[in-house]
Design an enzyme around this catalytic site. Structure first.
Site, PDB file in Angstrom:
ATOM      1  N   GLU A   1     -16.003  -6.949   7.519  1.00 46.10           N
ATOM      2  CA  GLU A   1     -16.297  -5.604   7.043  1.00 46.10           C
ATOM      3  C   GLU A   1     -17.421  -4.724   7.807  1.00 46.10           C
ATOM      4  OE1 GLU A   1     -17.190  -5.474   2.866  1.00 46.10           O
ATOM      5  OE2 GLU A   1     -15.402  -6.160   2.254  1.00 46.10           O
TER       6      GLU A   1
ATOM      7  N   GLU B   1      31.858   6.052 -12.434  1.00 43.82           N
ATOM      8  CA  GLU B   1      30.517   6.253 -12.635  1.00 43.82           C
ATOM      9  C   GLU B   1      30.307   6.745 -13.814  1.00 43.82           C
ATOM     10  OE1 GLU B   1      29.078   8.179  -9.164  1.00 43.82           O
ATOM     11  OE2 GLU B   1      29.270   6.646  -8.046  1.00 43.82           O
TER      12      GLU B   1
END
Ligand SMILES: *[C@@H]1O[C@H](CO)[C@@H](O)[C@H](O)[C@H]1NC(C)=O
Ligand SMILES: *[C@@H]1O[C@H](CO)[C@@H](O)[C@H](O)[C@H]1NC(C)=O
Length: 562
Positions: free
Chosen positions: A209, A469
């Site tokens: 950090e 489909e």
């Protein structure tokens, strides 16, 4: 070929489901971390660590006054972690009167930690009178005995809780971050674990950090390069892990200017991500998750797309489970971590600290272990996280063609078969795999004759025979999070995939929180389509179909069902 490592992946409660072996040292292959197979074609090793703090005031790995070192190592393995990110303060390597002369007992007594001393006497008497650096080596070595990999993280210079903008440890030139001292410390630590064929130290995080008023990109390139070269020069085996600016969140500058080093296949970047950096409670979860995910991709995630490894070396949540902010963050994190199949380190192992700030025996609510370092604080959360402990894909893991699994980040589970046509949530090891066609039909990848169909709103979705489909529903990813799968029922109702909380069955419901305020929680409807090349662990497909039998099977089933 290097040294062999055996990693068992456990599924709570303690059932071994998968055993893999790999050889150290680790290297990188495009964005992946891979093992050593003697050539350049290593297999992916998914690094899933837990952070073990050893950088606070005492400079001793936490918890050793509570449980024997050996049993803590055993617990780490039983929780499914294959690695520890072990933090260390720079002065442990550079201040010899501290590291080589001060013993654990002296370090504890200096802080008047009398109870910790008696705890040590009970649980780790052989460590109590070791110099601090020897105690540190004992921890590494014990983890090695349990075949746990270690990443050494230089967390801070002056031992103590980290981090703030003005604590003098934030950036090169700060009171406690003299670049020369830092490089000397890195070299000392790296060489301590070098030239050892049985070492389990697989990586070194250069500095935790970076932050504060002095931080700038120019010095970042200068010193991080020096640090990286210094580590590699004395220990060419370890991965060199480099974090960005602004508390390990910003690597965006790498877009314009690459980080050039003299060595290859050992460089990894790291970032941190916490829920408490934002108020997840104050926003619609779809919006904040969409926004924060995009930000992560812009600041660092783009590296993966460029074939550069990225390691989330800290993330974590309040393990009490009642922190709404953290819970919302965790679902969003899980979705991204699964999607990108990230390497990571959870914050934290520590159930409590010898002393943190002024508090002796300070409880750590982010700890996976409880205050006594004995039991798991929250096995529900750990079980969730266990889903991302196994890799979904990567070099050498191509067991099947790439397909999509439907991951439910809120529960850490996946969509599995309940029966021939019904679906529910279950372990991702048993996940069905899917194809989303360009016509937005979701069909099973193995049994392509079955597709997902939405019936009445509120009812279960079902798999249906896929003649044309027309028989299937069409699915669209909706909302700012892009995790809500929506469709339209026969009656024209607009619905989203959801989970019935009692039966765990997959149902359709009204789509939640497409707009709306913070009180709206869409997470039960979050599904992430994650790419996987993993084979299902238990499982034959319900129907085993060879391409030749597909039509006859369709015929047979249609006679049965219609
Ligand atoms: C080499 O590494 C192993 C595993 O961490 C450790 O047990 C052993 O003490 C190390 N050997 C030396 C000479 O440092
Ligand atoms: C664990 O966390 C979950 C939320 O993720 C919460 O519902 C549960 O109460 C927690 N359990 C314990 C024992 O704290």
């Amino acid at each position: 070929m290097g040294r062999l490592f055996f990693i068992s992946v456990f599924l709570l409660p303690y059932v071994i489901i998968n055993i893999t072996t790999f050889a150290l040292p680790l290297s990188t292959d495009s964005r992946w971390i891979v093992d050593d197979d003697g050539s350049n074609k290593g297999r992916r090793v998914k690094v899933t660590c837990v952070n073990w703090p050893s950088h606070l005031e005492t400079a001793v790995a936490e918890g050793l006054s509570k449980q024997p070192l050996d049993s803590i190592a055993e617990k780490i393995v039983s929780m499914g972690f294959n690695c520890v990110r072990l933090t260390w303060p720079l002065y442990l390597a550079t201040d010899e009167s501290f590291s080589d002369i001060t013993t654990v007992r002296q370090s504890l007594l200096k802080l008047r930690l009398f109870q910790a001393v008696s705890g040590f006497q009970v649980h780790n008497p052989t460590i109590l009178d070791l110099p601090l650096i020897k105690a540190f080596q004992e921890v590494v070595s014990c983890l090695g005995k349990h075949r746990v990999m270690v990443i050494l993280d230089n967390h801070i210079s002056q031992p103590g809780w980290c981090c703030s903008d003005n604590d003098g440890n934030g950036f090169f030139g700060d009171k406690h971050l003299n670049p020369q001292v830092w490089i000397k410390g890195l070299k000392k630590m790296a060489s301590m674990f070098a030239n050892n064929v049985s070492s389990n130290v697989v990586g070194m995080s250069l500095r935790n950090e970076l932050r504060g008023p002095k931080q700038n990109i120019k010095d970042w390139y200068t010193y991080m390069r020096k640090g990286a070269e210094a580590v590699h020069s004395v220990n060419p085996d370890v991965l060199v892990i480099v974090s960005g600016l602004n508390y390990a969140t910003d690597l965006s500058f790498l877009r314009d200017r690459p980080f050039e080093v003299s060595f290859r296949r050992k460089l990894v970047f790291e970032i941190h991500w916490y829920g408490f950096w934002n108020s997840w409670e104050e926003d619609n979860s779809n919006m904040i998750c969409g926004r924060e995910t995009e930000k992560i991709m812009k600041m660092s995630g783009f590296l993966l797309e460029k074939g550069i490894p990225l390691f989330v070396s800290e993330f974590g949540v309040d393990q009490r489970g009642n922190n709404v902010n953290d819970n919302k963050f965790l679902s969003c994190f899980m979705a991204l971590a699964a999607d990108l199949d990230l390497d990571w380190a959870l914050w934290t192992l520590a159930g409590s600290y010898y002393i943190r700030g002024r508090t002796i025996g300070s409880d750590e609510t982010y700890g996976v272990l409880d205050w006594n370092w004995l039991s798991i604080r929250n096995s529900t959360i750990l079980q969730m996280v266990s889903t991302i402990q196994t890799p979904f894909r990567g070099p050498g893991l191509m067991e099947t063609q790439p397909k999509k699994i439907m991951f439910h980040p809120l529960s850490g589970l996946c969509v599995v078969r309940k029966s021939l046509f019904q679906l529910k949530l279950g372990s991702c090891n048993r996940s069905e795999s899917w194809r989303l066609s360009s016509h937005r039909v979701l069909s099973l990848a193995e049994e392509r004759i079955l597709c997902l169909k939405a019936y009445e709103k509120g009812n279960s979705v079902k798999l249906r025979l896929f003649f044309t489909e027309f028989h299937c529903s069409k699915w669209r990813l909706l909302s700012d999070s892009k995790m809500q799968l929506s469709s339209v029922t026969k009656n024209g109702a607009f619905v989203c995939l959801d989970v019935d909380s009692r039966s765990n069955k997959i149902v359709t419901r009204r789509c939640k929180c497409l707009q709306g305020n913070s009180s709206c929680d869409p997470r039960s409807q979050w599904f992430k389509l994650v790419t996987s090349t993993r084979r299902r662990s238990i499982s034959k497909p319900f129907l085993q179909i060879s391409p030749y039998s597909k039509t006859s099977l369709q015929k047979a089933l249609s006679i049965l069902l219609l």
